[in-house]
Write a protein that holds these residues in place. Structure first.
Motif, mmCIF file in Angstrom:
data_model
loop_
_atom_site.group_PDB
_atom_site.id
_atom_site.type_symbol
_atom_site.label_atom_id
_atom_site.label_comp_id
_atom_site.label_asym_id
_atom_site.label_seq_id
_atom_site.Cartn_x
_atom_site.Cartn_y
_atom_site.Cartn_z
ATOM 1 N N UNK A 37 50.276 57.510 30.969
ATOM 2 C CA UNK A 37 51.009 56.334 31.442
ATOM 3 C C UNK A 37 50.189 55.107 31.042
ATOM 4 N N UNK A 38 50.785 54.243 30.208
ATOM 5 C CA UNK A 38 50.096 53.025 29.783
ATOM 6 C C UNK A 38 50.189 51.963 30.866
ATOM 7 N N UNK A 39 49.124 51.180 30.987
ATOM 8 C CA UNK A 39 49.063 50.112 31.980
ATOM 9 C C UNK A 39 48.769 48.800 31.258
ATOM 10 N N UNK A 40 49.620 47.832 31.441
ATOM 11 C CA UNK A 40 49.421 46.480 30.899
ATOM 12 C C UNK A 40 50.109 45.526 31.867
ATOM 13 N N UNK A 41 49.346 45.023 32.826
ATOM 14 C CA UNK A 41 49.931 44.193 33.879
ATOM 15 C C UNK A 41 48.922 43.144 34.324
ATOM 16 N N UNK A 42 49.330 42.301 35.230
ATOM 17 C CA UNK A 42 48.424 41.312 35.818
ATOM 18 C C UNK A 42 48.797 41.125 37.283
ATOM 19 N N UNK A 43 47.796 40.693 38.057
ATOM 20 C CA UNK A 43 47.992 40.515 39.491
ATOM 21 C C UNK A 43 47.517 39.136 39.924
ATOM 22 N N UNK A 44 48.207 38.580 40.906
ATOM 23 C CA UNK A 44 47.790 37.327 41.524
ATOM 24 C C UNK A 44 46.815 37.674 42.648
ATOM 25 N N UNK A 45 45.590 37.213 42.518
ATOM 26 C CA UNK A 45 44.574 37.460 43.541
ATOM 27 C C UNK A 45 43.988 36.140 44.041
ATOM 28 N N UNK A 46 44.829 35.129 44.107
ATOM 29 C CA UNK A 46 44.365 33.818 44.556
ATOM 30 C C UNK A 46 43.982 33.823 46.037
ATOM 31 N N UNK A 95 50.836 58.980 44.575
ATOM 32 C CA UNK A 95 51.139 57.588 44.246
ATOM 33 C C UNK A 95 49.851 56.772 44.279
ATOM 34 N N UNK A 96 49.598 56.026 43.206
ATOM 35 C CA UNK A 96 48.424 55.172 43.105
ATOM 36 C C UNK A 96 48.837 53.719 43.320
ATOM 37 N N UNK A 97 48.193 53.057 44.272
ATOM 38 C CA UNK A 97 48.413 51.630 44.487
ATOM 39 C C UNK A 97 47.412 50.884 43.610
ATOM 40 N N UNK A 98 47.852 50.508 42.412
ATOM 41 C CA UNK A 98 46.969 49.894 41.427
ATOM 42 C C UNK A 98 46.464 48.526 41.886
ATOM 43 N N UNK A 99 47.309 47.739 42.524
ATOM 44 C CA UNK A 99 46.876 46.416 42.965
ATOM 45 C C UNK A 99 45.751 46.526 43.995
ATOM 46 N N UNK A 100 45.874 47.437 44.925
ATOM 47 C CA UNK A 100 44.835 47.627 45.937
ATOM 48 C C UNK A 100 43.523 48.060 45.293
ATOM 49 N N UNK A 101 43.609 48.972 44.329
ATOM 50 C CA UNK A 101 42.420 49.440 43.626
ATOM 51 C C UNK A 101 41.751 48.299 42.864
ATOM 52 N N UNK A 102 42.522 47.510 42.132
ATOM 53 C CA UNK A 102 41.975 46.400 41.346
ATOM 54 C C UNK A 102 41.392 45.334 42.270
ATOM 55 N N UNK A 103 42.053 45.059 43.383
ATOM 56 C CA UNK A 103 41.555 44.087 44.356
ATOM 57 C C UNK A 103 40.158 44.504 44.845
ATOM 58 N N UNK A 104 40.009 45.772 45.165
ATOM 59 C CA UNK A 104 38.722 46.280 45.631
ATOM 60 C C UNK A 104 37.660 46.205 44.533
ATOM 61 N N UNK A 105 38.022 46.594 43.318
ATOM 62 C CA UNK A 105 37.058 46.577 42.210
ATOM 63 C C UNK A 105 36.627 45.148 41.874
ATOM 64 N N UNK A 106 37.547 44.196 41.903
ATOM 65 C CA UNK A 106 37.192 42.795 41.645
ATOM 66 C C UNK A 106 36.264 42.290 42.739
ATOM 67 N N UNK A 107 36.567 42.596 43.983
ATOM 68 C CA UNK A 107 35.719 42.172 45.102
ATOM 69 C C UNK A 107 34.300 42.705 44.954
ATOM 70 N N UNK A 108 34.171 43.956 44.535
ATOM 71 C CA UNK A 108 32.861 44.567 44.386
ATOM 72 C C UNK A 108 32.114 44.074 43.153
ATOM 73 N N UNK A 109 32.826 43.540 42.166
ATOM 74 C CA UNK A 109 32.177 43.112 40.923
ATOM 75 C C UNK A 109 31.641 41.686 40.990
ATOM 76 N N UNK A 110 32.029 40.936 42.004
ATOM 77 C CA UNK A 110 31.598 39.540 42.076
ATOM 78 C C UNK A 110 30.094 39.462 42.317
ATOM 79 N N UNK A 111 29.424 38.526 41.649
ATOM 80 C CA UNK A 111 27.967 38.433 41.787
ATOM 81 C C UNK A 111 27.555 37.876 43.144
ATOM 82 N N UNK A 112 26.344 38.229 43.570
ATOM 83 C CA UNK A 112 25.834 37.685 44.832
ATOM 84 C C UNK A 112 25.262 36.291 44.630
#
Length: 166
Positions: free
Chosen positions: A16-25, A105-122
């Motif tokens: 399954x190909x994934x090419x999307x974007x999410x609003x995380x404002x 069922x995979x909630x991709x937005x929830x997964x990406x939200x968590x990964x972005x949160x964890x990737x932010x620098x201290x």
């Protein structure tokens, strides 16, 4: 965005190909919202030897303030997420290499939200050699020099007199 993985788990579909974007404002970092633009997600979910894998790239622009000089900055972040997707973990370890999904069922937005949160620098700097602000007058030392005299340790004041004599 929820993705049905039933066809990958039962082997009737290979990818399954994934090419999307999410609003995380609404993501909060420190005291502000640093992700103003859409977070781009590209990659795929695929099944190989009856194992389902997630392989995506997440990229976004981070708008923030330098921790030394308080200047506004924009930094582009991009990272890969490679995980194994399972319906349950056998040994009950909370392993970061696995994603446990409910009802296939995979909630991709929830997964990406968590990964972005964890990737932010201290700590975020506008540049590696940022000089910051003067502790006395508050001048941005990257832009100009200040004429403030440095505080002298009273134990070393006798040595300062030797420099004044020259």
């Amino acid at each position: 965005m929820k993705i049905d993985l039933a066809e990958l788990f039962n082997g009737s579909k290979g990818e399954i190909d994934i090419d999307t974007s999410f609003d995380m404002s609404d993501l909060v970092y420190s005291t502000y919202n640093p992700v103003r633009d859409a977070v781009a997600v590209k990659g795929r979910l695929f099944s190989k030897a009856d194992v389902v894998y997630l392989d995506i790239n997440v990229s976004f622009a981070f708008y923030g303030l330098c921790d030394r000089c308080a200047d506004e900055l924009k930094k582009d972040f991009s990272f890969n997420v490679k995980k194994i997707v399972v319906e349950e973990l056998q040994n009950e370890n909370d392993d970061d290499d696995y994603i446990v999904v409910n009802n296939r069922t995979l909630d991709l937005k929830e997964l990406v939200y968590e990964e972005v949160s964890l990737s932010l620098p201290t700590k975020l700097l506008c540049k590696d050699d940022c000089k910051g602000l003067c502790a006395q007058c508050g001048a941005n030392l990257n832009v100009s020099k200040c004429d403030c005299k440095k505080d002298i340790d009273p134990r070393l004041s006798a040595l300062l007199q030797l420099l004044d004599e020259e």
